[in-house]
Structures are given as structure tokens and as C-alpha cells.
Write a protein that holds these residues in place. Structure first.
Motif, PDB file in Angstrom:
ATOM      1  N   PRO A 101      -6.996   8.791 -11.558  1.00 20.10           N
ATOM      2  CA  PRO A 101      -6.003   8.188 -12.640  1.00 20.10           C
ATOM      3  C   PRO A 101      -4.508   8.127 -11.945  1.00 20.10           C
ATOM      4  N   VAL A 102      -3.597   7.054 -12.340  1.00 18.09           N
ATOM      5  CA  VAL A 102      -2.556   7.040 -11.953  1.00 18.09           C
ATOM      6  C   VAL A 102      -1.546   8.358 -12.252  1.00 18.09           C
ATOM      7  N   PRO A 103      -0.692   8.736 -11.458  1.00 18.43           N
ATOM      8  CA  PRO A 103       0.219   9.907 -11.467  1.00 18.43           C
ATOM      9  C   PRO A 103       1.115   9.530 -12.770  1.00 18.43           C
ATOM     10  N   ALA A 104       1.359  10.428 -13.572  1.00 17.42           N
ATOM     11  CA  ALA A 104       2.403  10.216 -14.522  1.00 17.42           C
ATOM     12  C   ALA A 104       3.718  10.143 -14.016  1.00 17.42           C
ATOM     13  N   GLY A 105       4.711   9.787 -15.022  1.00 19.51           N
ATOM     14  CA  GLY A 105       6.075   9.836 -14.512  1.00 19.51           C
ATOM     15  C   GLY A 105       6.432   8.498 -13.979  1.00 19.51           C
ATOM     16  N   CYS A 106       6.054   7.274 -14.121  1.00 15.57           N
ATOM     17  CA  CYS A 106       6.474   6.063 -13.605  1.00 15.57           C
ATOM     18  C   CYS A 106       7.188   5.522 -14.785  1.00 15.57           C
ATOM     19  N   ASP A 107       8.082   4.608 -14.776  1.00 18.58           N
ATOM     20  CA  ASP A 107       9.047   4.119 -15.762  1.00 18.58           C
ATOM     21  C   ASP A 107       8.304   2.878 -16.200  1.00 18.58           C
ATOM     22  N   ALA A 108       7.547   1.961 -15.909  1.00 22.46           N
ATOM     23  CA  ALA A 108       6.875   1.035 -15.890  1.00 22.46           C
ATOM     24  C   ALA A 108       5.587   0.602 -15.497  1.00 22.46           C
ATOM     25  N   ARG A 109       4.832   0.006 -16.303  1.00 26.30           N
ATOM     26  CA  ARG A 109       3.405  -0.500 -15.859  1.00 26.30           C
ATOM     27  C   ARG A 109       3.052  -1.768 -15.934  1.00 26.30           C
ATOM     28  N   ILE A 110       2.558  -2.370 -14.985  1.00 27.77           N
ATOM     29  CA  ILE A 110       2.114  -4.215 -15.074  1.00 27.77           C
ATOM     30  C   ILE A 110       0.659  -4.014 -15.143  1.00 27.77           C
ATOM     31  N   ARG A 111      -0.327  -4.364 -15.836  1.00 29.55           N
ATOM     32  CA  ARG A 111      -1.546  -4.317 -15.824  1.00 29.55           C
ATOM     33  C   ARG A 111      -2.220  -5.874 -15.948  1.00 29.55           C
ATOM     34  N   GLY A 112      -3.271  -5.930 -15.057  1.00 24.91           N
ATOM     35  CA  GLY A 112      -3.875  -7.415 -15.077  1.00 24.91           C
ATOM     36  C   GLY A 112      -4.726  -7.483 -13.860  1.00 24.91           C
ATOM     37  N   SER A 113      -5.842  -8.316 -13.969  1.00 29.50           N
ATOM     38  CA  SER A 113      -6.793  -8.499 -12.816  1.00 29.50           C
ATOM     39  C   SER A 113      -6.032  -8.834 -11.572  1.00 29.50           C
ATOM     40  N   PHE A 114      -6.903  -8.205 -10.515  1.00 28.70           N
ATOM     41  CA  PHE A 114      -6.088  -8.263  -9.377  1.00 28.70           C
ATOM     42  C   PHE A 114      -5.763  -9.688  -9.000  1.00 28.70           C
ATOM     43  N   LEU A 115      -6.631 -10.811  -8.949  1.00 30.44           N
ATOM     44  CA  LEU A 115      -6.211 -11.983  -8.614  1.00 30.44           C
ATOM     45  C   LEU A 115      -5.313 -12.666  -9.750  1.00 30.44           C
ATOM     46  N   LYS A 116      -5.101 -12.366 -10.704  1.00 33.32           N
ATOM     47  CA  LYS A 116      -4.214 -12.898 -11.707  1.00 33.32           C
ATOM     48  C   LYS A 116      -2.598 -12.329 -11.030  1.00 33.32           C
ATOM     49  N   GLY A 136      -0.881  -6.040  10.103  1.00 35.84           N
ATOM     50  CA  GLY A 136      -1.425  -6.618  11.019  1.00 35.84           C
ATOM     51  C   GLY A 136      -2.208  -7.679  10.704  1.00 35.84           C
ATOM     52  N   PRO A 137      -3.074  -7.855  11.735  1.00 37.76           N
ATOM     53  CA  PRO A 137      -4.073  -9.118  11.781  1.00 37.76           C
ATOM     54  C   PRO A 137      -5.224  -8.623  10.787  1.00 37.76           C
ATOM     55  N   ALA A 138      -5.596  -7.435  10.514  1.00 39.27           N
ATOM     56  CA  ALA A 138      -6.528  -6.921   9.456  1.00 39.27           C
ATOM     57  C   ALA A 138      -5.901  -7.311   7.905  1.00 39.27           C
ATOM     58  N   GLY A 139      -4.753  -7.178   7.975  1.00 34.81           N
ATOM     59  CA  GLY A 139      -4.254  -7.550   6.431  1.00 34.81           C
ATOM     60  C   GLY A 139      -3.915  -8.829   6.121  1.00 34.81           C
ATOM     61  N   ARG A 140      -3.699  -9.663   7.262  1.00 39.92           N
ATOM     62  CA  ARG A 140      -3.724 -11.177   6.988  1.00 39.92           C
ATOM     63  C   ARG A 140      -4.927 -11.520   6.819  1.00 39.92           C
ATOM     64  N   ALA A 141      -6.024 -11.285   7.297  1.00 41.76           N
ATOM     65  CA  ALA A 141      -7.622 -11.268   7.306  1.00 41.76           C
ATOM     66  C   ALA A 141      -7.834 -11.139   5.570  1.00 41.76           C
ATOM     67  N   ALA A 142      -7.511 -10.105   5.333  1.00 42.92           N
ATOM     68  CA  ALA A 142      -7.887  -9.505   3.848  1.00 42.92           C
ATOM     69  C   ALA A 142      -7.271 -10.335   2.953  1.00 42.92           C
ATOM     70  N   LEU A 143      -5.802 -10.818   3.030  1.00 41.65           N
ATOM     71  CA  LEU A 143      -5.154 -11.722   1.954  1.00 41.65           C
ATOM     72  C   LEU A 143      -5.845 -13.078   2.123  1.00 41.65           C
ATOM     73  N   SER A 144      -6.225 -13.593   3.295  1.00 35.58           N
ATOM     74  CA  SER A 144      -6.985 -14.647   3.348  1.00 35.58           C
ATOM     75  C   SER A 144      -8.084 -14.973   2.568  1.00 35.58           C
ATOM     76  N   GLY A 145      -8.879 -13.711   2.938  1.00 36.59           N
ATOM     77  CA  GLY A 145     -10.171 -13.764   2.212  1.00 36.59           C
ATOM     78  C   GLY A 145     -10.124 -13.592   0.666  1.00 36.59           C
ATOM     79  N   LEU A 146      -9.052 -12.871   0.100  1.00 37.41           N
ATOM     80  CA  LEU A 146      -8.616 -12.807  -1.309  1.00 37.41           C
ATOM     81  C   LEU A 146      -8.403 -14.194  -2.019  1.00 37.41           C
ATOM     82  N   ASP A 197      -9.544 -17.021  -0.670  1.00 40.37           N
ATOM     83  CA  ASP A 197     -10.590 -17.597  -0.486  1.00 40.37           C
ATOM     84  C   ASP A 197     -11.381 -17.470  -1.685  1.00 40.37           C
ATOM     85  N   ILE A 198     -11.522 -16.033  -2.119  1.00 37.29           N
ATOM     86  CA  ILE A 198     -12.160 -15.848  -3.227  1.00 37.29           C
ATOM     87  C   ILE A 198     -11.727 -16.531  -4.433  1.00 37.29           C
TER      88      ILE A 198
END
Length: 113
Positions: A29-44, A96-106, A108-109
Motif C-alpha cells: 500500500p502507498v505510504p500515508a501522508g501525501c497531499d493529493a492522489r491521481i488514480r487511473g489506468s496506466f495507459l490513460k 537510458g536505452p532500457a527506459g526508452r525501450a520500455a516506453l516505446s513498448g508501452l 506500442d501496447i
């Protein structure tokens, strides 16, 4: 801020310090104490950050929920709107390259849906 992609096994904490902003993934679970929360599907959330979807439209269609300090969330949204380029690409590039590849894959999905 808690950025909560509801269909992922993690959430993200954003500390928007102008000098040294911090974005980190955290286990649930997300630690308490944050001022605001934004929830939605990852792709949205990704589409919103990439500027492909409007945050207001996502909110009113209930694809996005916000809780906590709504003024802070509006300020964050305005800052994102003023940003040139893709914040998602900038964050991915930090890994780096792994992050760019991951974003490209997302992306593509996203396109396959």
C-alpha cells in the motif's frame, strides 16, 4: 502527489521541487501522508502525460479520480500543460536505452488497443 496506476502493482510518488523534483515508484500500500492522489489506468495516465488525452475529460468521464488537495492537482496539470515535449520521454530517458525501450513498448501496447 501519489500517481496511482490502478492496474499496476506499484504507485509513484512525485515531489515537485523546482530545483530537484523526485519521482519514485513505491510498493502498495502507498505510504500515508501525501497531499493529493491521481488514480487511473496506466495507459490513460500515460496518454494524459503525453498530451494525447485531456485530464479534464478523463476526470469527467470518471476514467481519472483525484483526491486530496485539488488546487495542487490543478497547479500540477497547468505545469504539465506548459511543458514542451513529452515528460514521459524525459523520464524514460533517465533510465537510458532500457527506459526508452520500455516506453516505446508501452506506446506500442497503447496503439494496439
Amino acid at each position: 502527489f501519489v500517481i496511482d496506476p490502478v492496474n499496476m502493482p506499484f504507485a509513484m510518488i512525485l515531489q515537485p521541487d523546482p530545483d530537484t523534483p523526485v519521482l519514485k515508484a513505491v510498493r502498495r500500500p502507498v505510504p500515508a501522508g501525501c497531499d493529493a492522489r491521481i488514480r487511473g489506468s496506466f495507459l490513460k495516465l500515460l496518454d494524459m502525460i503525453d498530451g494525447r488525452l485531456d485530464g479534464d475529460a478523463l476526470f469527467f468521464s470518471r476514467d481519472l479520480t483525484i483526491t486530496g488537495d485539488t488546487q495542487a492537482i490543478v497547479s500540477l496539470r497547468n505545469a504539465l500543460d506548459d511543458q514542451e515535449g513529452s515528460i514521459a520521454a524525459e523520464v524514460a530517458a533517465m533510465f537510458g536505452p532500457a527506459g526508452r525501450a520500455a516506453l516505446s513498448g508501452l506506446r506500442d501496447i497503447r496503439e494496439a488497443q
